[in-house]
Design an enzyme around this catalytic site. Structure first.
Site, PDB file in Angstrom:
ATOM      1  N   HIS A   1       0.808  -1.213   0.000  1.00 32.49           N
ATOM      2  CA  HIS A   1       0.000   0.000   0.000  1.00 32.49           C
ATOM      3  C   HIS A   1       0.845   1.267   0.000  1.00 32.49           C
ATOM      4  O   HIS A   1       0.356   2.335  -0.378  1.00 32.49           O
ATOM      5  CB  HIS A   1      -0.926   0.014   1.222  1.00 32.49           C
ATOM      6  CG  HIS A   1      -1.795   1.217   1.299  1.00 32.49           C
ATOM      7  ND1 HIS A   1      -2.762   1.483   0.350  1.00 32.49           N
ATOM      8  CD2 HIS A   1      -1.817   2.246   2.164  1.00 32.49           C
ATOM      9  CE1 HIS A   1      -3.362   2.628   0.652  1.00 32.49           C
ATOM     10  NE2 HIS A   1      -2.809   3.102   1.739  1.00 32.49           N
ATOM     11  N   CYS A   2       2.108   1.183   0.388  1.00 32.27           N
ATOM     12  CA  CYS A   2       2.888   2.404   0.605  1.00 32.27           C
ATOM     13  C   CYS A   2       3.775   2.814  -0.559  1.00 32.27           C
ATOM     14  O   CYS A   2       3.612   3.890  -1.119  1.00 32.27           O
ATOM     15  CB  CYS A   2       3.741   2.255   1.867  1.00 32.27           C
ATOM     16  SG  CYS A   2       2.789   2.231   3.399  1.00 32.27           S
ATOM     17  N   ILE A   3       4.741   1.985  -0.920  1.00 33.11           N
ATOM     18  CA  ILE A   3       5.800   2.421  -1.824  1.00 33.11           C
ATOM     19  C   ILE A   3       5.297   2.771  -3.228  1.00 33.11           C
ATOM     20  O   ILE A   3       5.763   3.741  -3.816  1.00 33.11           O
ATOM     21  CB  ILE A   3       6.924   1.367  -1.874  1.00 33.11           C
ATOM     22  CG1 ILE A   3       7.492   1.169  -0.465  1.00 33.11           C
ATOM     23  CG2 ILE A   3       8.039   1.823  -2.802  1.00 33.11           C
ATOM     24  CD1 ILE A   3       8.532   0.090  -0.360  1.00 33.11           C
TER      25      ILE A   3
END
Length: 449
Positions: free
Chosen positions: A279-281
């Protein structure tokens, strides 16, 4: 409210937090919120979870964990203790002393920030916010979201920030499947724009995690989280580009990295792959790029890294096409391909933003017949971006099944997969993760991509 009354509210809440008698609310029972609830419960707090998914609420209250890496027995024990349950009723917000918001922050189709989950959650909280509560946003977002987006929504309650209630930001730092770190052992950053609020946020997280660092503002804390993930994105882009260069020279990028990381200073290993997941990078750098446009700043370095990483799936498919042609004299069109691994990283059932889903769609668009194998994901659940793939099932792991494919592409390097069996049983293996490094037989079938 007078400053004296505000100080009294803050003092009363701080006393409850440090004594661990405060009741905590955690909004979002996913990969961030549920582990946070586990850590808070273990610290002795009473925890009320919130989620808009009725099935998830029922399952968790029934002692079933929605996360494979978090044992259901642990969730069941929390429920049995009487200090934890989950609800879809946001009216119960008024019964908690502190609220931690752990909701998704995806991108729109135009790769702009989608803050709809934060906004809707803020509206739900505002309807039931009461004086003396602490609200902490944990969702990853651009600097200014806490104060410029969430604060005005919460103040529709007629309560004023840092006067009637307290608003802070503390970025989540979860790493699903990492056996070396968990919520309680990962240091926390907290930021707030008011002294009382900052002290309350420190008091809260100091009871739950091993180490807390306070920064000067909510925006600074938001920037810390983005910087962490942009750092990873840029360095992954670098090794993905180096992989292509070194492959043309006949040099193994993974061997290069293993050699380079023996240097005890000045180098940190990052590894190439079939694309970014999680979900982040894949998402966070675009949050900063979008915000930077407001200040007339071009984020060329960040955007270039995004472009390089976005091309990674196409590169591994090109490697597959070349390998099929050279080793099997076949074209991709009409070939049977097995994608080995749907999770975005090894040893987890988390497939958020997984490049494997895009690779499957790209392969099928080129005429390939594609199936998948993943011991952690037996069925592809519904997703917004890849709706057509929902319901597909993992094949069974056996020689007969694997031998029928023209090629197997390893996209996730789960530990509990026998890569020697995979190579023995397959006609051709495209390894995007160096998962076959220890394989001794059949290395002529392996193509590193």
């Amino acid at each position: 409210m007078t400053s004296q009354s505000t100080t009294q509210l803050a003092s009363a809440l701080k006393a409850k937090l440090t004594a661990r008698t405060a009741r905590l609310g955690v909004i979002g029972m996913g990969y961030v919120g549920l582990p946070l609830a586990v850590a808070a419960h273990r610290a002795g707090f009473s925890v009320l979870g919130f989620d808009i998914d009725p099935a998830k609420v029922a399952n968790i209250n029934g002692g079933k964990s929605p996360i494979k890496s978090l044992a259901s027995e642990k969730v069941a024990a929390m429920v049995t203790s009487g200090r934890f349950r989950v609800t879809a009723d946001y009216g119960e917000i008024e019964t908690v002393d502190a609220v931690m918001i752990c909701v998704p922050t995806p991108l729109t189709d135009h790769r702009d920030p989608d803050l709809s989950f934060i906004e809707e959650t803020g509206k739900s909280i505002a309807r039931h916010l009461r004086a003396g509560q602490l609200v902490v946003l944990e969702s990853t977002t651009y600097p200014g979201t806490t104060q410029d987006v969430l604060r005005p929504i919460l103040e529709t309650s007629s309560l004023k920030t840092d006067s009637d209630y307290f608003l802070a930001y503390s970025p989540e730092r979860e790493d699903p499947g990492n056996a070396n770190f968990e919520t309680a052992t990962i240091p926390r950053i907290v930021g707030a724009d008011d002294e009382n609020t900052a002290e309350l946020a420190v008091a809260l997280y100091s009871q739950i995690v091993s180490d807390v660092l306070r920064v000067s503002s909510a925006a600074t804390a938001e920037a810390v989280k983005l910087t962490e993930n942009i750092f990873r994105s840029v360095n992954i882009a670098l090794v993905n580009e180096l992989k292509i260069i070194y492959a043309r020279m006949g040099i193994n990028i993974w061997e290069v990295i293993e050699g380079a990381k023996t240097k005890p200073f000045g180098f940190m290993p990052f590894y190439p792959g079939p694309g970014l997941g999680g979900h982040c990078i894949p998402i966070d750098p675009f949050y900063l790029s979008w915000k930077a446009r407001e200040y007339d700043v071009a984020t060329r370095f960040i955007e270039l890294a995004g472009e390089v990483n976005a091309m990674a799936p196409q590169h591994v498919i090109d490697s597959l096409i070349e390998a099929l042609s050279r080793h099997s004299r076949k074209s991709l069109n009409g070939s049977r391909i097995l994608v080995a691994g749907l999770a975005y990283k090894k040893n987890v059932d988390d497939m958020r933003e997984s490049p494997s889903l895009r690779i499957i769609e790209m392969l099928e668009a080129r005429g390939a017949e594609v199936q998948f194998y993943d011991p952690f994901i037996p069925v592809i659940p519904p997703t917004r971006e890849h709706a057509a793939l929902a319901g597909r099932r993992s094949i069974a792991w056996n020689r007969e099944n694997l031998s029928h494919f023209d090629a197997v592409m390893i996209t996730t390097d789960h530990d509990d997969v026998s890569y020697q069996e995979m190579v023995d049983w397959s006609q051709l293996v495209i390894d995007t993760r160096n998962a076959t490094a220890a394989v001794t037989r059949g290395r002529d079938k392996i193509i590193l991509a």
